[in-house]
Design a protein around this motif. Sequence first.
Motif, PDB file in Angstrom:
ATOM      1  N   ALA A  18      46.693 103.276  41.377  1.00  0.00           N
ATOM      2  CA  ALA A  18      46.015 104.150  42.333  1.00  0.00           C
ATOM      3  C   ALA A  18      46.054 103.527  43.729  1.00  0.00           C
ATOM      4  O   ALA A  18      46.059 102.314  43.873  1.00  0.00           O
ATOM      5  CB  ALA A  18      44.570 104.370  41.905  1.00  0.00           C
ATOM      6  N   PRO A  19      46.073 104.357  44.744  1.00  0.00           N
ATOM      7  CA  PRO A  19      46.023 103.830  46.106  1.00  0.00           C
ATOM      8  C   PRO A  19      44.746 103.006  46.305  1.00  0.00           C
ATOM      9  O   PRO A  19      43.742 103.225  45.646  1.00  0.00           O
ATOM     10  CB  PRO A  19      45.997 105.085  46.980  1.00  0.00           C
ATOM     11  CG  PRO A  19      46.487 106.189  46.107  1.00  0.00           C
ATOM     12  CD  PRO A  19      46.161 105.800  44.702  1.00  0.00           C
ATOM     13  N   ALA A  20      44.796 102.063  47.223  1.00  0.00           N
ATOM     14  CA  ALA A  20      43.661 101.167  47.471  1.00  0.00           C
ATOM     15  C   ALA A  20      42.384 101.950  47.778  1.00  0.00           C
ATOM     16  O   ALA A  20      41.301 101.571  47.336  1.00  0.00           O
ATOM     17  CB  ALA A  20      43.993 100.216  48.610  1.00  0.00           C
ATOM     18  N   GLU A  21      42.528 103.035  48.520  1.00  0.00           N
ATOM     19  CA  GLU A  21      41.357 103.844  48.873  1.00  0.00           C
ATOM     20  C   GLU A  21      40.693 104.406  47.616  1.00  0.00           C
ATOM     21  O   GLU A  21      39.479 104.378  47.479  1.00  0.00           O
ATOM     22  CB  GLU A  21      41.785 104.972  49.800  1.00  0.00           C
ATOM     23  CG  GLU A  21      40.651 105.838  50.293  1.00  0.00           C
ATOM     24  CD  GLU A  21      41.160 106.920  51.231  1.00  0.00           C
ATOM     25  OE1 GLU A  21      40.822 108.083  50.992  1.00  0.00           O
ATOM     26  OE2 GLU A  21      41.903 106.595  52.183  1.00  0.00           O
ATOM     27  N   HIS A  22      41.492 104.894  46.694  1.00  0.00           N
ATOM     28  CA  HIS A  22      40.952 105.437  45.445  1.00  0.00           C
ATOM     29  C   HIS A  22      40.343 104.337  44.599  1.00  0.00           C
ATOM     30  O   HIS A  22      39.275 104.509  44.013  1.00  0.00           O
ATOM     31  CB  HIS A  22      42.037 106.166  44.648  1.00  0.00           C
ATOM     32  CG  HIS A  22      42.471 107.438  45.277  1.00  0.00           C
ATOM     33  ND1 HIS A  22      43.754 107.892  45.209  1.00  0.00           N
ATOM     34  CD2 HIS A  22      41.799 108.352  46.015  1.00  0.00           C
ATOM     35  CE1 HIS A  22      43.850 109.026  45.860  1.00  0.00           C
ATOM     36  NE2 HIS A  22      42.668 109.329  46.363  1.00  0.00           N
TER      37      HIS A  22
END
Length: 74
Positions: A18-22
């Motif tokens: 998952a992207p870092a933000e997620h």
Amino acid sequence: MAAPASACRCRLSRTGGAPAEHRSGIEGMAQRVAEIQAAFEENAELVAGAAEAARAQRAQTEGLNREVGVFRLD
């Protein structure tokens, strides 16, 4: 009942792609769930303590009623 915090961490380990933000959002939610679980457990302990205190108070009241019950007012 909610899953223990360890189960949340286990699920988090599977978010590697998952992207870092997620990931950050998921980790934040897991932390909040762990905090809610801790508050729930503390509340349950407080309720159990209050119930025990109520039982003790009832027993004391019954004993006092028996002792005072021997007196009569004329």
